[in-house]
Write an enzyme that holds these catalytic residues in place. Structure first.
Site, PDB file in Angstrom:
ATOM      1  N   CYS A  56      45.553 121.593  63.606  1.00 34.80           N
ATOM      2  CA  CYS A  56      44.891 120.525  62.837  1.00 34.80           C
ATOM      3  C   CYS A  56      44.673 119.295  63.718  1.00 34.80           C
ATOM      4  CB  CYS A  56      45.718 120.132  61.621  1.00 34.80           C
ATOM      5  SG  CYS A  56      45.979 121.441  60.413  1.00 34.80           S
TER       6      CYS A  56
ATOM      7  N   CYS B  28      50.769 120.057  61.819  1.00 40.84           N
ATOM      8  CA  CYS B  28      49.981 121.219  62.243  1.00 40.84           C
ATOM      9  C   CYS B  28      49.283 120.960  63.579  1.00 40.84           C
ATOM     10  CB  CYS B  28      48.965 121.529  61.148  1.00 40.84           C
ATOM     11  SG  CYS B  28      47.683 122.700  61.596  1.00 40.84           S
TER      12      CYS B  28
END
Length: 122
Positions: free
Chosen positions: A33, A30
């Site tokens: 993230c 991600c």
């Protein structure tokens, strides 16, 4: 303080054993993230009275499912074993600091009274 990796085996002990626990649900693939991680780490170093943790949603799919994590990163805050904040998306440092400050200031007696009242009306 180091950021703790949570698993289904140690999750409940961290929730039960700490008055304020902040969890970042994330995954290695991600991009947002990975972008949020340095901010999360920097803020964690400024709050030694708070436990900062991460849940790798790829490795801990059962935990992610338990909390209906549909989008990552998702930030969740437990105060005295009650979820007081949950939001998908990364936060800038100033917003993260603000959320932590508000969580610290929460009067949990008032929160529990409101929860009880809502439970009676449901």
């Amino acid at each position: 303080m180091a950021i703790v990796e949570l698993t289904k085996e140690n999750f409940q002990s961290y929730v039960d054993g700490n008055s304020l626990l902040i969890i970042d649900f994330w995954a290695p693939w991600c991009g947002p993230c990975r972008s949020f991680a340095p901010t999360y780490e920097a803020v964690s170093e400024q709050h030694e009275d708070v436990i900062f943790a991460k849940v790798n949603t790829e490795e801990q799919q059962e935990l992610a499912g338990t909390f209906n994590i549909r989008s990552i990163p998702t930030l969740m805050i437990f105060k005295e074993q009650v979820i007081v904040f949950s939001q998908a998306g990364s936060l800038p440092e100033s917003a993260l600091q603000e959320v932590i400050g508000k969580a610290k200031d929460l009067d949990m007696d008032v929160v529990r009274a409101e929860m009880a009242k809502e439970g009676q009306s449901a």
